[in-house]
Design a protein around this motif. Structure first.
Motif, PDB file in Angstrom:
ATOM      1  N   UNK A   1      13.146 -22.803  -6.290  1.00 40.00           N
ATOM      2  CA  UNK A   1      13.307 -23.586  -7.317  1.00 40.00           C
ATOM      3  C   UNK A   1      13.712 -22.941  -8.496  1.00 40.00           C
ATOM      4  N   UNK A   2      14.463 -23.507  -9.434  1.00 37.57           N
ATOM      5  CA  UNK A   2      14.486 -23.002 -10.569  1.00 37.57           C
ATOM      6  C   UNK A   2      13.314 -23.500 -11.440  1.00 37.57           C
ATOM      7  N   UNK A   3      12.767 -22.710 -12.759  1.00 40.18           N
ATOM      8  CA  UNK A   3      11.906 -23.092 -13.257  1.00 40.18           C
ATOM      9  C   UNK A   3      11.761 -24.297 -13.913  1.00 40.18           C
ATOM     10  N   UNK A   4      13.072 -24.895 -14.582  1.00 41.18           N
ATOM     11  CA  UNK A   4      13.115 -25.933 -15.278  1.00 41.18           C
ATOM     12  C   UNK A   4      12.964 -27.309 -14.206  1.00 41.18           C
ATOM     13  N   UNK A   5      13.349 -27.011 -12.797  1.00 37.53           N
ATOM     14  CA  UNK A   5      13.136 -28.046 -11.963  1.00 37.53           C
ATOM     15  C   UNK A   5      11.655 -28.098 -11.626  1.00 37.53           C
ATOM     16  N   UNK A   6      11.246 -27.033 -11.163  1.00 35.07           N
ATOM     17  CA  UNK A   6       9.870 -26.946 -10.746  1.00 35.07           C
ATOM     18  C   UNK A   6       9.140 -27.673 -11.821  1.00 35.07           C
ATOM     19  N   UNK A   7       9.140 -27.254 -13.100  1.00 38.60           N
ATOM     20  CA  UNK A   7       8.469 -27.778 -14.185  1.00 38.60           C
ATOM     21  C   UNK A   7       8.426 -29.328 -14.151  1.00 38.60           C
ATOM     22  N   UNK A   8       9.605 -29.960 -13.948  1.00 38.83           N
ATOM     23  CA  UNK A   8       9.659 -31.410 -13.900  1.00 38.83           C
ATOM     24  C   UNK A   8       8.761 -32.049 -12.679  1.00 38.83           C
ATOM     25  N   UNK A   9       8.422 -31.321 -11.728  1.00 40.48           N
ATOM     26  CA  UNK A   9       7.847 -31.836 -10.384  1.00 40.48           C
ATOM     27  C   UNK A   9       6.082 -31.763 -10.679  1.00 40.48           C
ATOM     28  N   UNK A  10       5.740 -31.128 -11.816  1.00 38.14           N
ATOM     29  CA  UNK A  10       4.191 -30.928 -12.034  1.00 38.14           C
ATOM     30  C   UNK A  10       3.903 -32.130 -12.936  1.00 38.14           C
ATOM     31  N   UNK A  11       2.399 -32.535 -12.506  1.00 36.38           N
ATOM     32  CA  UNK A  11       2.076 -33.707 -13.453  1.00 36.38           C
ATOM     33  C   UNK A  11       1.058 -32.975 -14.270  1.00 36.38           C
ATOM     34  N   UNK A  12       1.750 -33.042 -15.720  1.00 33.92           N
ATOM     35  CA  UNK A  12       1.047 -32.467 -16.735  1.00 33.92           C
ATOM     36  C   UNK A  12      -0.050 -33.310 -17.465  1.00 33.92           C
ATOM     37  N   UNK A  13      -1.340 -32.875 -17.528  1.00 34.48           N
ATOM     38  CA  UNK A  13      -2.481 -33.390 -17.880  1.00 34.48           C
ATOM     39  C   UNK A  13      -3.045 -32.774 -19.163  1.00 34.48           C
ATOM     40  N   UNK A  14      -2.962 -33.589 -20.516  1.00 38.53           N
ATOM     41  CA  UNK A  14      -3.592 -32.831 -21.627  1.00 38.53           C
ATOM     42  C   UNK A  14      -4.748 -33.504 -21.901  1.00 38.53           C
ATOM     43  N   UNK A  15      -5.805 -32.752 -22.607  1.00 43.63           N
ATOM     44  CA  UNK A  15      -7.188 -33.309 -22.985  1.00 43.63           C
ATOM     45  C   UNK A  15      -7.391 -33.058 -24.412  1.00 43.63           C
ATOM     46  N   UNK A  16      -7.559 -34.368 -25.037  1.00 44.11           N
ATOM     47  CA  UNK A  16      -7.705 -34.352 -26.532  1.00 44.11           C
ATOM     48  C   UNK A  16      -9.105 -34.710 -26.823  1.00 44.11           C
ATOM     49  N   UNK A  17      -9.396 -34.483 -28.166  1.00 43.80           N
ATOM     50  CA  UNK A  17     -10.662 -34.654 -28.657  1.00 43.80           C
ATOM     51  C   UNK A  17     -10.981 -33.797 -29.943  1.00 43.80           C
ATOM     52  N   UNK A  18     -12.056 -34.332 -30.806  1.00 41.06           N
ATOM     53  CA  UNK A  18     -12.577 -33.529 -31.702  1.00 41.06           C
ATOM     54  C   UNK A  18     -13.065 -32.095 -31.144  1.00 41.06           C
ATOM     55  N   UNK A  19     -13.416 -31.159 -31.956  1.00 38.67           N
ATOM     56  CA  UNK A  19     -14.160 -30.032 -31.535  1.00 38.67           C
ATOM     57  C   UNK A  19     -15.488 -30.184 -30.852  1.00 38.67           C
TER      58      UNK A  19
END
Length: 347
Positions: A152-170
């Protein structure tokens, strides 16, 4: 006489076998048309995303999005006729000289078009199930994209990954949680680039506007690299929204580019978790106090609400937080409506 090739498929997902065929056609033809079928019964990846993979990689090809194409596949006369009729409609009288495929339908489709049947990646002795140059199929990739990511090309593979982000104060446990979940799911995680940058470049615990922009830019670059290494999930500690908020806190403003990167956060991540302030504050020298933590947390929540970014709140000790995220992930399906995943008529 100019030559025009045609190929079609679901490209669910686009892999090196498809690319071998496309690149062969581009090398041999004066023009190439690629028809991409909608196929919700096969993949949740939207047609527009699959078509744009091809557009980005092969800008010289003409890509047709077949939103209303036949969904049945088979070797019956009725199914063949349905596909042939649909292709003729989409071509709108455009003349095709060569039909490219790696599948059994190449014979009947090329005959219908009056075109050369150009089979790619076959040998004279092979059947349509054998792949000689690129031994992979989309079915294999869908079963385990990580196992077959070399196809898989990187641009294809990246779109198959579930991207989870954690936010919050320090000091709300973002780093600890992201790292723990990466271990749990045997994948990688994205540390907060701003912390590393700050330790190297801060002067009197301050950074300039341009330096804060550099943090957001550098963080995104590292995210892209980590997405290419991730196994199903990428867990990210913080994003440009936090950097933007720090810029407002220290300078009362932000560079236009940093503001733009913060705006992009609304669509960049599949899931957003807000880490609550219900854990003890770690009062290290590089932090500005528990009082500021409370204010910063309110500002982050306000930012998410104003930007209409859905988020889940995580609280409790580490095990409670891990368990909560696991339950959310178990119900989440990428490229599905988020509310469909979590709300039913009985909720």
């Amino acid at each position: 006489m100019p030559t025009c090739g045609l190929t079609l498929g679901k490209f669910a997902p686009l892999h090196k076998g498809h690319q071998f065929l496309i690149e062969t056609a581009l090398a041999e033809m004066d023009e190439l048309i690629i028809m991409v079928y909608d196929c919700p019964e096969t993949t949740a990846v939207p047609l527009s995303i699959r078509a744009n993979w091809i557009r980005k990689l092969y800008p010289k090809a003409r890509v047709i999005e077949a939103w209303d194409g036949p969904t049945e596949i088979g070797d019956t006369p009725e199914i063949k006729q349905a596909h042939e009729t649909y292709v003729f409609q989409q071509l709108q009288g455009y003349s095709v000289t060569h039909f490219y495929s790696r599948e059994f339908y190449g014979e009947h489709m090329s005959q219908a078009l009056g075109a050369v049947n150009r089979l790619v990646d076959w040998t004279a002795q092979s059947t349509w199930t054998n792949r000689t140059a690129v031994p992979i199929s989309a079915t294999q990739v869908r079963s385990n994209p990580y196992q077959y990511r070399q196809f898989l090309e990187p641009l294809v593979y990246r779109d198959l990954i579930t991207h989870v982000v954690f936010l919050g104060a320090p000091s709300t446990g973002k780093t600890t949680l992201a790292e723990a979940l990466a271990r749990r799911y045997t994948t990688v995680w994205m540390p907060e680039y701003g912390r590393e940058y700050w330790e190297t470049h801060q002067v009197d615990r301050r950074l300039s506007l341009d330096q804060l922009e550099a943090i957001a830019t550098g963080h995104l670059e590292r995210e892209a690299a980590q997405l290419s290494q991730a196994n199903r999930y990428l867990f990210t500690d913080t994003n440009a929204l936090t950097t933007y908020r720090f810029s407002l806190y220290y300078h009362g403003t932000a560079t236009p580019h940093l503001a733009k990167l913060a705006d992009r956060c609304a669509s960049r991540y599949d899931l957003v978790f807000l880490c609550e302030t219900d854990i003890p504050y770690d009062d290290t020298w590089d932090r500005s106090g528990d009082g500021n933590r409370a204010v910063f947390q309110k500002q982050i929540i306000s930012d998410l609400v104003v930007r209409k970014i859905p988020f889940f709140r995580v609280k409790g000790d580490l095990q409670a937080r891990i368990g909560y995220v696991e339950r959310v992930l178990a119900r989440f399906e990428k490229y599905h409506n988020l509310l469909d995943n979590f709300l039913t008529a009985h909720d």
